[in-house]
Design a protein around this motif. Structure first.
Motif, PDB file in Angstrom:
ATOM      1  N   ILE A 198      54.033  56.827  17.240  1.00  0.00           N
ATOM      2  CA  ILE A 198      54.465  57.969  16.443  1.00  0.00           C
ATOM      3  C   ILE A 198      54.233  59.254  17.223  1.00  0.00           C
ATOM      4  O   ILE A 198      55.111  60.121  17.306  1.00  0.00           O
ATOM      5  CB  ILE A 198      53.722  58.001  15.096  1.00  0.00           C
ATOM      6  CG1 ILE A 198      54.138  56.793  14.250  1.00  0.00           C
ATOM      7  CG2 ILE A 198      54.002  59.305  14.340  1.00  0.00           C
ATOM      8  CD1 ILE A 198      53.309  56.600  12.985  1.00  0.00           C
ATOM      9  N   ALA A 199      53.051  59.380  17.833  1.00  0.00           N
ATOM     10  CA  ALA A 199      52.750  60.565  18.640  1.00  0.00           C
ATOM     11  C   ALA A 199      53.730  60.727  19.800  1.00  0.00           C
ATOM     12  O   ALA A 199      53.985  61.847  20.258  1.00  0.00           O
ATOM     13  CB  ALA A 199      51.324  60.476  19.175  1.00  0.00           C
ATOM     14  N   GLY A 200      54.308  59.626  20.246  1.00  0.00           N
ATOM     15  CA  GLY A 200      55.275  59.684  21.336  1.00  0.00           C
ATOM     16  C   GLY A 200      56.542  60.451  21.003  1.00  0.00           C
ATOM     17  O   GLY A 200      57.348  60.738  21.896  1.00  0.00           O
ATOM     18  N   LEU A 201      56.717  60.814  19.730  1.00  0.00           N
ATOM     19  CA  LEU A 201      57.876  61.632  19.340  1.00  0.00           C
ATOM     20  C   LEU A 201      57.637  63.118  19.592  1.00  0.00           C
ATOM     21  O   LEU A 201      58.583  63.904  19.570  1.00  0.00           O
ATOM     22  CB  LEU A 201      58.192  61.419  17.857  1.00  0.00           C
ATOM     23  CG  LEU A 201      58.582  59.999  17.426  1.00  0.00           C
ATOM     24  CD1 LEU A 201      58.724  59.944  15.908  1.00  0.00           C
ATOM     25  CD2 LEU A 201      59.877  59.558  18.104  1.00  0.00           C
ATOM     26  N   ALA A 202      56.393  63.513  19.820  1.00  0.00           N
ATOM     27  CA  ALA A 202      56.084  64.933  20.000  1.00  0.00           C
ATOM     28  C   ALA A 202      56.865  65.580  21.145  1.00  0.00           C
ATOM     29  O   ALA A 202      57.305  66.737  21.020  1.00  0.00           O
ATOM     30  CB  ALA A 202      54.582  65.126  20.185  1.00  0.00           C
ATOM     31  N   VAL A 204      54.699  50.816  13.279  1.00  0.00           N
ATOM     32  CA  VAL A 204      54.352  51.068  14.674  1.00  0.00           C
ATOM     33  C   VAL A 204      52.948  51.654  14.760  1.00  0.00           C
ATOM     34  O   VAL A 204      52.311  51.953  13.746  1.00  0.00           O
ATOM     35  CB  VAL A 204      55.364  52.030  15.343  1.00  0.00           C
ATOM     36  CG1 VAL A 204      56.768  51.440  15.315  1.00  0.00           C
ATOM     37  CG2 VAL A 204      55.341  53.410  14.678  1.00  0.00           C
ATOM     38  N   THR A 205      52.463  51.832  15.978  1.00  0.00           N
ATOM     39  CA  THR A 205      51.119  52.368  16.186  1.00  0.00           C
ATOM     40  C   THR A 205      51.112  53.889  16.099  1.00  0.00           C
ATOM     41  O   THR A 205      52.154  54.545  16.186  1.00  0.00           O
ATOM     42  CB  THR A 205      50.587  51.966  17.565  1.00  0.00           C
ATOM     43  OG1 THR A 205      51.388  52.594  18.583  1.00  0.00           O
ATOM     44  CG2 THR A 205      50.627  50.458  17.754  1.00  0.00           C
ATOM     45  N   THR A 252      47.180  62.253  21.678  1.00  0.00           N
ATOM     46  CA  THR A 252      47.609  61.472  20.515  1.00  0.00           C
ATOM     47  C   THR A 252      46.861  61.940  19.271  1.00  0.00           C
ATOM     48  O   THR A 252      47.443  62.128  18.207  1.00  0.00           O
ATOM     49  CB  THR A 252      47.349  59.978  20.749  1.00  0.00           C
ATOM     50  OG1 THR A 252      48.107  59.547  21.879  1.00  0.00           O
ATOM     51  CG2 THR A 252      47.754  59.160  19.533  1.00  0.00           C
ATOM     52  N   GLY A 253      45.550  62.156  19.410  1.00  0.00           N
ATOM     53  CA  GLY A 253      44.714  62.724  18.363  1.00  0.00           C
ATOM     54  C   GLY A 253      44.171  64.064  18.812  1.00  0.00           C
ATOM     55  O   GLY A 253      44.593  64.616  19.834  1.00  0.00           O
ATOM     56  N   SER A 254      43.210  64.610  18.055  1.00  0.00           N
ATOM     57  CA  SER A 254      42.618  65.893  18.438  1.00  0.00           C
ATOM     58  C   SER A 254      41.146  65.918  18.070  1.00  0.00           C
ATOM     59  O   SER A 254      40.720  65.290  17.095  1.00  0.00           O
ATOM     60  CB  SER A 254      43.344  67.057  17.758  1.00  0.00           C
ATOM     61  OG  SER A 254      43.244  66.970  16.349  1.00  0.00           O
ATOM     62  N   ILE A 255      40.367  66.665  18.874  1.00  0.00           N
ATOM     63  CA  ILE A 255      38.931  66.784  18.649  1.00  0.00           C
ATOM     64  C   ILE A 255      38.415  67.967  19.450  1.00  0.00           C
ATOM     65  O   ILE A 255      38.984  68.321  20.496  1.00  0.00           O
ATOM     66  CB  ILE A 255      38.198  65.486  19.077  1.00  0.00           C
ATOM     67  CG1 ILE A 255      36.736  65.497  18.636  1.00  0.00           C
ATOM     68  CG2 ILE A 255      38.308  65.274  20.581  1.00  0.00           C
ATOM     69  CD1 ILE A 255      36.010  64.163  18.829  1.00  0.00           C
TER      70      ILE A 255
END
Length: 300
Positions: free
Chosen positions: A199-203, A194-195, A119-122
């Motif tokens: 949104i990341a779920g569209l990837a 939305v959360t 969902t994020g990146s690091i």
């Protein structure tokens, strides 16, 4: 038999795994999200439930709890969580961010760099006891190459098409159908309502379009891979790794989306000639085992 528990707590689920002292898995328990920035009270409840699930299955003496939790370094409820752990379990524990425990799991407690894109990146790295991070700034300040970043790039294409009065591309039509709106104007109510995870779920839609031959979708994913390479190289320089650095990758975007993964692997090997690159095999919770055993060794 005595055991330790590693806890991997993210934005969607909490996974606690019990290991005997040789590293053999004894039990596994899952609960809801553990990111205390989302909802501290519910996150702490989920963490407690996951740990209890393991302890009830093994029914022996737990020597250590090692927790890796999303958001723990940015929130203000560490004291509340620590109080719950002391009162509920009375077991020695350590709490770190989820990237640190994932790093230990991916590199078996050794030195190297872990690049995570979900969902994020690091990027999280360790060299000779020194720790450093690049990325991890969250969706408003960073998260380049993540699922959220990919989705936002795709949604911006819809806006660009609308503002130039161009017909919507196949990718844009798929995204609008998924969101349930007919025109670009409907994006605002979705994005601001939305959360980050939704949104990341569209990837995956972008990934499916790329796999079917859509060049615009593939270009977004290649850019994501390059963003992650840049983040990794910044951390390599920060920690002073040479051309034989150990690099592991983890997270749904890097592990499951081929266009991102292949771009990352190709370009990281061009930049770090002798890099040892691997897809993370161990669960992040296994990192809790490695770190817990290190702490037990320090305690004698």
């Amino acid at each position: 038999m005595p055991f330790v528990i590693g806890v991997d707590g993210g934005g969607t689920k909490t996974e606690a795994v019990a290991f005997d002292l040789s590293g053999r898995e004894l039990a596994r328990s899952r609960s809801g999200f553990a990111n205390v920035l989302v909802d501290p009270e519910r996150a702490i409840k989920h963490i407690r439930e996951a740990i209890e699930g393991c302890i009830h299955q093994v029914k022996d003496r737990c020597l250590y709890l090692y927790l890796g939790l999303a958001g723990i370094e940015s929130g203000t409820c560490r004291a509340e969580l620590e109080k719950m752990l002391r009162e509920r379990f009375a077991i020695p524990f350590s709490i770190v961010n989820d990237a640190q425990i994932a790093h230990a799991g991916a590199l078996r407690g050794g030195d190297g760099i872990l690049t995570v894109a979900g969902t994020g990146s690091i990027c999280f790295g360790v060299k000779e006891g020194v720790q450093a991070v690049t990325g991890g700034w969250g969706n408003l300040l960073g998260d380049e190459g993540s699922g959220y970043w990919i989705a936002i790039q795709a949604l911006r294409r819809i806006i660009a098409e609308a503002e130039r009065n161009l017909p919507h591309s196949p990718l844009s039509r798929c995204l609008l159908d998924e969101i349930g709106v007919k025109e670009a104007e409907g994006l605002k109510s979705f994005v601001y309502g939305v959360t980050k995870a939704e949104i990341a779920g569209l990837a995956p839609i972008v990934a499916r379009q790329a796999d079917s031959g859509d060049e615009a979708s593939a270009a977004i994913l290649r850019r994501a891979g390059r963003k992650l390479v840049q983040m990794t190289l910044r951390l390599r320089e920060k920690l002073g790794f040479g051309d034989d650095a150990s690099i592991a990758v983890a997270g749904s975007i890097l592990c499951r989306i081929s266009h991102v993964r292949e771009t990352f692997l190709r370009e990281i090997r061009q930049s770090i000639v002798n890099a040892r690159v691997a897809i993370a095999g161990e669960s992040a919770a296994k990192g809790g085992y490695y770190l817990a055993m290190r702490r037990l060794g320090e305690r004698g």
